[in-house]
Write a protein that holds these residues in place. Structure first.
Motif, PDB file in Angstrom:
ATOM      1  N   LYS A 319       0.808  -1.217   0.000  1.00  0.00           N
ATOM      2  CA  LYS A 319       0.000   0.000   0.000  1.00  0.00           C
ATOM      3  C   LYS A 319       0.841   1.267   0.000  1.00  0.00           C
ATOM      4  CE  LYS A 319      -4.240  -1.938   1.900  1.00  0.00           C
ATOM      5  NZ  LYS A 319      -5.277  -1.857   2.955  1.00  0.00           N
ATOM      6  N   ASP A 320       2.144   1.118   0.257  1.00  0.00           N
ATOM      7  CA  ASP A 320       3.052   2.261   0.213  1.00  0.00           C
ATOM      8  C   ASP A 320       3.724   2.375  -1.154  1.00  0.00           C
ATOM      9  OD1 ASP A 320       4.059   4.501   1.526  1.00  0.00           O
ATOM     10  OD2 ASP A 320       5.896   3.483   2.136  1.00  0.00           O
ATOM     11  N   GLY A 321       3.306   1.543  -2.108  1.00  0.00           N
ATOM     12  CA  GLY A 321       3.805   1.661  -3.465  1.00  0.00           C
ATOM     13  C   GLY A 321       5.000   0.785  -3.780  1.00  0.00           C
ATOM     14  N   LEU A 322       5.876   1.312  -4.610  1.00  0.00           N
ATOM     15  CA  LEU A 322       7.029   0.560  -5.102  1.00  0.00           C
ATOM     16  C   LEU A 322       8.091   0.325  -4.044  1.00  0.00           C
ATOM     17  CD1 LEU A 322       7.664   2.101  -8.623  1.00  0.00           C
ATOM     18  CD2 LEU A 322       7.462  -0.335  -8.113  1.00  0.00           C
ATOM     19  N   GLY A 323       8.422   1.392  -3.302  1.00  0.00           N
ATOM     20  CA  GLY A 323       9.517   1.289  -2.339  1.00  0.00           C
ATOM     21  C   GLY A 323      10.850   1.698  -2.929  1.00  0.00           C
ATOM     22  N   GLY A 324      10.890   2.035  -4.207  1.00  0.00           N
ATOM     23  CA  GLY A 324      12.125   2.470  -4.844  1.00  0.00           C
ATOM     24  C   GLY A 324      11.963   2.626  -6.345  1.00  0.00           C
ATOM     25  N   ARG A 325      12.162   3.834  -6.846  1.00  0.00           N
ATOM     26  CA  ARG A 325      12.045   4.067  -8.283  1.00  0.00           C
ATOM     27  C   ARG A 325      13.181   3.384  -9.044  1.00  0.00           C
ATOM     28  NH1 ARG A 325       7.281   5.281 -10.182  1.00  0.00           N
ATOM     29  NH2 ARG A 325       8.417   5.683 -12.119  1.00  0.00           N
ATOM     30  N   ASP A 326      14.384   3.397  -8.454  1.00  0.00           N
ATOM     31  CA  ASP A 326      15.507   2.736  -9.119  1.00  0.00           C
ATOM     32  C   ASP A 326      15.246   1.243  -9.249  1.00  0.00           C
ATOM     33  OD1 ASP A 326      17.624   4.916  -9.402  1.00  0.00           O
ATOM     34  OD2 ASP A 326      17.108   5.093  -7.295  1.00  0.00           O
ATOM     35  N   PHE A 327      14.716   0.656  -8.192  1.00  0.00           N
ATOM     36  CA  PHE A 327      14.335  -0.757  -8.187  1.00  0.00           C
ATOM     37  C   PHE A 327      13.409  -1.058  -9.359  1.00  0.00           C
ATOM     38  CE2 PHE A 327      10.858  -3.541  -6.431  1.00  0.00           C
ATOM     39  CZ  PHE A 327      11.523  -4.751  -6.534  1.00  0.00           C
ATOM     40  N   TYR A 328      12.448  -0.188  -9.568  1.00  0.00           N
ATOM     41  CA  TYR A 328      11.496  -0.354 -10.673  1.00  0.00           C
ATOM     42  C   TYR A 328      12.202  -0.285 -12.031  1.00  0.00           C
ATOM     43  CZ  TYR A 328       8.069   1.244 -14.132  1.00  0.00           C
ATOM     44  OH  TYR A 328       7.325   1.401 -15.271  1.00  0.00           O
ATOM     45  N   HIS A 329      12.971   0.774 -12.236  1.00  0.00           N
ATOM     46  CA  HIS A 329      13.585   0.990 -13.555  1.00  0.00           C
ATOM     47  C   HIS A 329      14.628  -0.072 -13.897  1.00  0.00           C
ATOM     48  CE1 HIS A 329      11.594   4.688 -14.649  1.00  0.00           C
ATOM     49  NE2 HIS A 329      11.838   5.193 -13.450  1.00  0.00           N
ATOM     50  N   GLN A 330      15.286  -0.628 -12.894  1.00  0.00           N
ATOM     51  CA  GLN A 330      16.320  -1.629 -13.156  1.00  0.00           C
ATOM     52  C   GLN A 330      15.752  -2.908 -13.758  1.00  0.00           C
ATOM     53  OE1 GLN A 330      18.113  -1.775  -9.278  1.00  0.00           O
ATOM     54  NE2 GLN A 330      19.125   0.195  -9.572  1.00  0.00           N
ATOM     55  N   LEU A 331      14.453  -3.094 -13.682  1.00  0.00           N
ATOM     56  CA  LEU A 331      13.801  -4.228 -14.337  1.00  0.00           C
ATOM     57  C   LEU A 331      12.864  -3.774 -15.460  1.00  0.00           C
ATOM     58  CD1 LEU A 331      13.280  -6.338 -11.168  1.00  0.00           C
ATOM     59  CD2 LEU A 331      14.308  -7.231 -13.242  1.00  0.00           C
ATOM     60  N   ALA A 332      12.051  -2.773 -15.178  1.00  0.00           N
ATOM     61  CA  ALA A 332      11.045  -2.341 -16.151  1.00  0.00           C
ATOM     62  C   ALA A 332      11.652  -1.753 -17.418  1.00  0.00           C
ATOM     63  CB  ALA A 332      10.107  -1.320 -15.509  1.00  0.00           C
ATOM     64  N   ASP A 333      12.834  -1.181 -17.321  1.00  0.00           N
ATOM     65  CA  ASP A 333      13.449  -0.531 -18.487  1.00  0.00           C
ATOM     66  C   ASP A 333      14.176  -1.508 -19.413  1.00  0.00           C
ATOM     67  OD1 ASP A 333      12.485   1.747 -17.354  1.00  0.00           O
ATOM     68  OD2 ASP A 333      14.426   2.668 -16.929  1.00  0.00           O
ATOM     69  N   PHE A 334      14.140  -2.790 -19.081  1.00  0.00           N
ATOM     70  CA  PHE A 334      14.838  -3.785 -19.896  1.00  0.00           C
ATOM     71  C   PHE A 334      13.833  -4.793 -20.457  1.00  0.00           C
ATOM     72  CE2 PHE A 334      17.980  -1.939 -17.177  1.00  0.00           C
ATOM     73  CZ  PHE A 334      19.133  -1.894 -17.952  1.00  0.00           C
ATOM     74  N   PRO A 335      14.093  -5.307 -21.650  1.00  0.00           N
ATOM     75  CA  PRO A 335      13.147  -6.241 -22.277  1.00  0.00           C
ATOM     76  C   PRO A 335      12.953  -7.534 -21.501  1.00  0.00           C
ATOM     77  CG  PRO A 335      14.704  -5.371 -23.892  1.00  0.00           C
ATOM     78  CD  PRO A 335      15.210  -4.962 -22.547  1.00  0.00           C
ATOM     79  N   SER A 336      13.963  -7.930 -20.716  1.00  0.00           N
ATOM     80  CA  SER A 336      13.853  -9.188 -19.981  1.00  0.00           C
ATOM     81  C   SER A 336      14.708  -9.145 -18.722  1.00  0.00           C
ATOM     82  CB  SER A 336      14.325 -10.355 -20.861  1.00  0.00           C
ATOM     83  OG  SER A 336      15.740 -10.291 -21.028  1.00  0.00           O
ATOM     84  N   PRO A 337      14.400  -9.986 -17.720  1.00  0.00           N
ATOM     85  CA  PRO A 337      15.233 -10.065 -16.522  1.00  0.00           C
ATOM     86  C   PRO A 337      16.679 -10.463 -16.818  1.00  0.00           C
ATOM     87  CG  PRO A 337      13.116 -11.100 -16.127  1.00  0.00           C
ATOM     88  CD  PRO A 337      13.185 -10.808 -17.590  1.00  0.00           C
TER      89      PRO A 337
END
Length: 423
Positions: A319-337
């Motif tokens: 409920k507090d969201g992502l917890g880290g924008r960098d955490f998000y971009h380090q996966l979401a900005d790439f086509p695959s894990p």
């Protein structure tokens, strides 16, 4: 079979589909009944310190006492522990007004409301409260080079203290082995630069950087060295059950007491794997299931009992969201894990970016398993963009998992994914 899963400040109840092969994985702590009340357990520990003089003796004539305590993301029962610590200090130092240093690590600072909820007005009236800010370089002191080669910088309030103590709790930790003890210094009150080096990709990929492992864990080794350099003098650490109640406590020498506490927790939380095609895990409810970042911890427990190619269902409110924008971009900005992982492993130790460790562990899991997250709808798009799949309910998640693994797929449920060590 009705199953209850901790979720936020309550729980979710669900009934698995009929005909499913369902097993529930719980540690021995589930049935552990302490002999004394929570308060008495803590008093017994602080009255019988391990390899240390009593706290009251250490506090005598001290002018600058600093108490390190956890931030809002940790379920430490400070309303029980902190009054007893202060009481012990004031036996010989009645006019003492210690500084409460909140060990935020790289988290955001705790709000006034969160501090009040954690400690209560009576405690806050007796202390000065300072949130550690890892990026505030003017308030950091250099204490040497860690065994790993990184620089150790920590909060100068701790360095300037004439008595440095900490409270905390001990539970399995997915890459530090166990929480508590030395972890109050690193990452608790260390600089951003120091934390990033300690959490580098080489360490995170070490097979001994896992829950329940200390002796051969390179991350733990750095943490112990940091605590010694900081002159951490005394700890009070507790173990808690699924209801966040104190069931054990240790106090005294930061290393001997922590070691004994870890042994207790290891005996009480260690359990054999129950391999399955679908594994359902949680973060034990509030406060550790506040965001997607923290939810990775419960996934690692599921990972340890999942069959190759299994589906992991992670139930965490977020409920507090992502917890880290960098955490998000380090996966979401790439086509695959895999592409994220390739970058992580090429990153030099001294150039580790914020959140890479959490992203690296999540990428590791995603390379082996499909992950479905049951959480607040506010994080649905983030979850999907990070190569996982969102589900609104546990029932929906199981339906999605069965579409992948079949109606006869075996299911293991771990009600408290952060309170278990899979052997």
């Amino acid at each position: 079979m009705e199953i209850r899963l901790p979720y936020d400040k309550g729980c979710i109840e669900f009934t698995p589909p009929s005909g499913c092969n369902v097993k529930v994985l719980t540690p021995p702590s589930e049935d552990f009944k302490p002999e004394f009340s929570q308060e008495q357990i803590v008093r017994n520990a602080i009255s019988n310190p391990i390899d240390s003089p009593p706290l009251s003796e250490l506090a005598k004539d001290k002018k600058n006492i600093v108490i390190i305590t956890s931030d809002h993301t940790r379920p430490i029962p400070s309303r029980i522990t902190m009054p007893i610590i202060l009481e012990e200090i004031k036996k010989t130092n009645p006019n003492a007004k210690p500084t409460l240093l909140i060990s935020t690590g790289l988290h955001r600072v705790s709000t006034d409301e969160e501090l009040m909820e954690r400690h209560g007005q009576d405690v806050l009236d007796q202390v000065n409260v300072i949130n550690h800010v890892a990026t505030d370089l003017d308030n950091m002191v250099y204490l040497g080079v860690l065994p790993s080669g990184g620089e150790l910088w920590i909060n100068k309030l701790a360095v300037e203290a004439d008595l440095l103590i900490s409270e905390g709790f001990i539970e399995p930790h997915f890459f530090a082995g166990f929480s508590g003890g030395r972890k109050s210094i690193l990452p608790g009150i260390a600089s951003r630069k120091t934390v990033l080096y300690n959490h580098n990709s080489t360490f995170l990929s070490n097979p001994y950087a896992r829950a329940g492992e200390l002796e051969r864990n390179p991350i733990h080794k750095d943490m112990v060295w940091a605590a010694k350099q900081a002159k951490l003098a005394f700890i009070l650490n507790v173990a808690i059950n699924g209801e966040k109640e104190v069931i054990h406590a240790v106090a005294g020498n930061p290393f001997a007491a922590h070691e004994q506490g870890c042994e207790f927790v290891k005996d009480l939380t260690g359990t054999e794997a129950i391999p399955a095609d679908i594994v359902i895990s949680t973060n034990g409810g509030y406060p550790l299931d506040q965001n997607v970042y923290q939810a990775v911890k419960g996934m690692t427990t599921a990972e340890m009992t999942a069959k190759p190619g299994s589906v992991i269902i992670m139930v965490s409110a977020c409920k507090d969201g992502l917890g880290g924008r960098d955490f998000y971009h380090q996966l979401a900005d790439f086509p695959s894990p895999q592409e994220s992982m390739d970058l992580f492993m090429k990153t030099p130790e001294d150039q580790t970016p914020v959140d890479q460790w959490q992203s690296q562990i999540l990428a590791r899991i995603l390379l082996k398993h499909k992950v479905i997250v049951v959480a607040d709808e506010s994080v649905a798009s983030f979850v999907n963009e990070m190569h996982m799949e969102y589900a609104k309910t546990v029932e929906e998640a199981i339906e999605k998992a069965q579409q992948i693994k079949g109606r006869d797929a075996s299911i293991t449920v771990i009600p408290d994914g952060v309170g278990v060590i899979i052997k």
